[in-house]
Design a protein around this motif. Structure first.
Motif, PDB file in Angstrom:
ATOM      1  N   THR A  90     -20.139 105.292   3.561  1.00  0.00           N
ATOM      2  CA  THR A  90     -19.383 106.445   3.016  1.00  0.00           C
ATOM      3  C   THR A  90     -19.803 107.344   2.044  1.00  0.00           C
ATOM      4  N   VAL A  91     -20.689 107.500   1.581  1.00  0.00           N
ATOM      5  CA  VAL A  91     -21.061 108.405   0.580  1.00  0.00           C
ATOM      6  C   VAL A  91     -21.717 109.777   1.196  1.00  0.00           C
ATOM      7  N   LEU A  92     -22.770 109.498   1.612  1.00  0.00           N
ATOM      8  CA  LEU A  92     -23.130 110.542   2.795  1.00  0.00           C
ATOM      9  C   LEU A  92     -22.910 110.782   3.807  1.00  0.00           C
ATOM     10  N   ARG A  93     -22.273 109.606   4.125  1.00  0.00           N
ATOM     11  CA  ARG A  93     -21.012 110.523   5.897  1.00  0.00           C
ATOM     12  C   ARG A  93     -22.437 110.880   6.777  1.00  0.00           C
ATOM     13  N   PRO A  94     -22.775 110.199   7.454  1.00  0.00           N
ATOM     14  CA  PRO A  94     -23.855 110.885   8.544  1.00  0.00           C
ATOM     15  C   PRO A  94     -23.483 110.256   9.426  1.00  0.00           C
ATOM     16  N   GLU A  95     -24.377 111.392  10.455  1.00  0.00           N
ATOM     17  CA  GLU A  95     -24.203 110.585  11.703  1.00  0.00           C
ATOM     18  C   GLU A  95     -24.899 109.253  12.217  1.00  0.00           C
ATOM     19  N   VAL A  96     -26.069 109.337  11.876  1.00  0.00           N
ATOM     20  CA  VAL A  96     -26.318 107.588  12.471  1.00  0.00           C
ATOM     21  C   VAL A  96     -27.170 107.359  10.725  1.00  0.00           C
ATOM     22  N   ILE A  97     -27.362 105.505  11.020  1.00  0.00           N
ATOM     23  CA  ILE A  97     -28.024 105.027  10.107  1.00  0.00           C
ATOM     24  C   ILE A  97     -28.849 103.956  10.407  1.00  0.00           C
ATOM     25  N   ILE A  98     -30.793 104.284  10.156  1.00  0.00           N
ATOM     26  CA  ILE A  98     -31.230 103.618  11.197  1.00  0.00           C
ATOM     27  C   ILE A  98     -31.592 102.567   9.910  1.00  0.00           C
ATOM     28  N   ILE A  99     -31.360 100.957  10.452  1.00  0.00           N
ATOM     29  CA  ILE A  99     -32.407 100.377   9.172  1.00  0.00           C
ATOM     30  C   ILE A  99     -32.938  98.899   9.742  1.00  0.00           C
ATOM     31  N   LYS A 100     -34.102  99.481   8.780  1.00  0.00           N
ATOM     32  CA  LYS A 100     -35.135  97.696   9.221  1.00  0.00           C
ATOM     33  C   LYS A 100     -34.829  96.881   8.271  1.00  0.00           C
ATOM     34  N   SER A 101     -34.754  95.830   9.362  1.00  0.00           N
ATOM     35  CA  SER A 101     -33.717  94.541   8.334  1.00  0.00           C
ATOM     36  C   SER A 101     -34.050  93.035   9.417  1.00  0.00           C
ATOM     37  N   GLY A 102     -34.898  91.957   9.379  1.00  0.00           N
ATOM     38  CA  GLY A 102     -34.778  91.651   9.871  1.00  0.00           C
ATOM     39  C   GLY A 102     -33.346  89.681   9.723  1.00  0.00           C
ATOM     40  N   ALA A 103     -32.839  90.318   8.886  1.00  0.00           N
ATOM     41  CA  ALA A 103     -31.425  89.785   8.788  1.00  0.00           C
ATOM     42  C   ALA A 103     -30.563  89.674   9.429  1.00  0.00           C
ATOM     43  N   LEU A 104     -30.824  91.402   9.476  1.00  0.00           N
ATOM     44  CA  LEU A 104     -29.208  91.457  10.236  1.00  0.00           C
ATOM     45  C   LEU A 104     -29.670  91.842  11.446  1.00  0.00           C
ATOM     46  N   LYS A 105     -31.043  91.385  11.995  1.00  0.00           N
ATOM     47  CA  LYS A 105     -31.254  91.379  13.587  1.00  0.00           C
ATOM     48  C   LYS A 105     -31.178  90.176  13.333  1.00  0.00           C
ATOM     49  N   HIS A 106     -31.500  89.207  12.939  1.00  0.00           N
ATOM     50  CA  HIS A 106     -31.361  88.045  12.741  1.00  0.00           C
ATOM     51  C   HIS A 106     -29.721  87.534  13.089  1.00  0.00           C
ATOM     52  N   PHE A 107     -28.523  88.149  12.358  1.00  0.00           N
ATOM     53  CA  PHE A 107     -27.131  87.935  11.933  1.00  0.00           C
ATOM     54  C   PHE A 107     -26.881  88.725  13.881  1.00  0.00           C
ATOM     55  N   ILE A 108     -26.981  89.491  14.331  1.00  0.00           N
ATOM     56  CA  ILE A 108     -26.593  89.903  14.913  1.00  0.00           C
ATOM     57  C   ILE A 108     -26.981  89.513  16.192  1.00  0.00           C
ATOM     58  N   SER A 109     -28.292  88.624  16.249  1.00  0.00           N
ATOM     59  CA  SER A 109     -28.461  87.836  17.597  1.00  0.00           C
ATOM     60  C   SER A 109     -27.605  86.604  17.698  1.00  0.00           C
ATOM     61  N   LYS A 110     -27.020  86.031  16.435  1.00  0.00           N
ATOM     62  CA  LYS A 110     -26.085  85.082  16.828  1.00  0.00           C
ATOM     63  C   LYS A 110     -24.105  85.305  16.931  1.00  0.00           C
ATOM     64  N   CYS A 111     -24.395  86.766  17.060  1.00  0.00           N
ATOM     65  CA  CYS A 111     -22.773  87.400  17.623  1.00  0.00           C
ATOM     66  C   CYS A 111     -22.600  87.938  18.824  1.00  0.00           C
ATOM     67  N   ILE A 112     -21.074  87.617  19.001  1.00  0.00           N
ATOM     68  CA  ILE A 112     -20.299  87.213  19.928  1.00  0.00           C
ATOM     69  C   ILE A 112     -19.108  88.365  20.030  1.00  0.00           C
ATOM     70  N   ALA A 113     -18.967  89.324  20.711  1.00  0.00           N
ATOM     71  CA  ALA A 113     -18.246  89.527  20.014  1.00  0.00           C
ATOM     72  C   ALA A 113     -16.690  89.745  21.146  1.00  0.00           C
ATOM     73  N   TRP A 114     -15.890  89.436  20.295  1.00  0.00           N
ATOM     74  CA  TRP A 114     -14.739  88.532  20.527  1.00  0.00           C
ATOM     75  C   TRP A 114     -13.226  89.292  21.533  1.00  0.00           C
ATOM     76  N   ARG A 115     -13.144  89.262  23.082  1.00  0.00           N
ATOM     77  CA  ARG A 115     -12.361  89.651  24.020  1.00  0.00           C
ATOM     78  C   ARG A 115     -11.332  89.343  23.718  1.00  0.00           C
ATOM     79  N   LYS A 116     -10.333  89.709  23.928  1.00  0.00           N
ATOM     80  CA  LYS A 116      -8.565  89.396  24.285  1.00  0.00           C
ATOM     81  C   LYS A 116      -8.828  89.490  26.073  1.00  0.00           C
ATOM     82  N   GLU A 117      -8.252  87.746  26.277  1.00  0.00           N
ATOM     83  CA  GLU A 117      -8.962  87.578  28.105  1.00  0.00           C
ATOM     84  C   GLU A 117      -7.059  88.507  28.543  1.00  0.00           C
TER      85      GLU A 117
END
Ligand code: SAM
Length: 119
Positions: A90-117
């Motif tokens: 929000t402050v710097l408004r870059p095109e992309v942010i690359i973040i090295k984080s085991g916590a985020l990687k673990h969290f995302i690996s447990k997520c399933i995107a919801w899609r409307k049938e």
């Protein structure tokens, strides 16, 4: 492009081969001093990565941001990771942010995107 938490500038040197301009930053003045000694041709600044306002005051239009702050890999650090991402987005408004984080990687690996049938 700023590298948030560059330590001795090892990755900053690699990034510099691909980016027009890179600034390596770290909270530790000792790390920044060593980075400057090891890479005298690169730009380094002392910066607390959580102080996004000071990152803004570096006075550059950053299009890409790389974050590698120590301590962001523990499971409990997930909220810190998310708040950092939101602050930089929000402050710097870059095109992309690359973040090295085991916590985020673990969290995302447990997520399933919801899609409307489909009906
Ligand atoms: C894993 S090292 C970074 C390695 C570096 N990116 C590389 O590729 O060589 C983590 C760094 O985070 C820095 N650090 C810890 N807390 C910080 C903070 N609040 N702001 C900025 N840097 C921080 C430490 O001083 C340390 O140098």
């Amino acid at each position: 492009m700023p590298e948030i938490s560059c330590e001795w500038g090892t990755t900053t040197e690699i990034i510099a081969q691909y980016c027009k301009e890179v600034i390596g930053t770290d909270i530790s003045p000792e790390c920044i001093q060593r980075a400057r000694e090891r890479h005298p041709n690169l730009h380094f600044e002392v910066l607390d990565g959580f102080d996004v306002r000071s990152a803004l005051e570096l006075g550059k239009q950053f299009t890409k941001i790389y974050i590698d702050i120590s301590g962001l890999s523990g499971y409990r650090s997930l909220l810190d990771v998310i708040s950092l991402l939101i602050m930089y987005a929000t402050v710097l408004r870059p095109e992309v942010i690359i973040i090295k984080s085991g916590a985020l990687k673990h969290f995302i690996s447990k997520c399933i995107a919801w899609r409307k049938e489909k009906a």
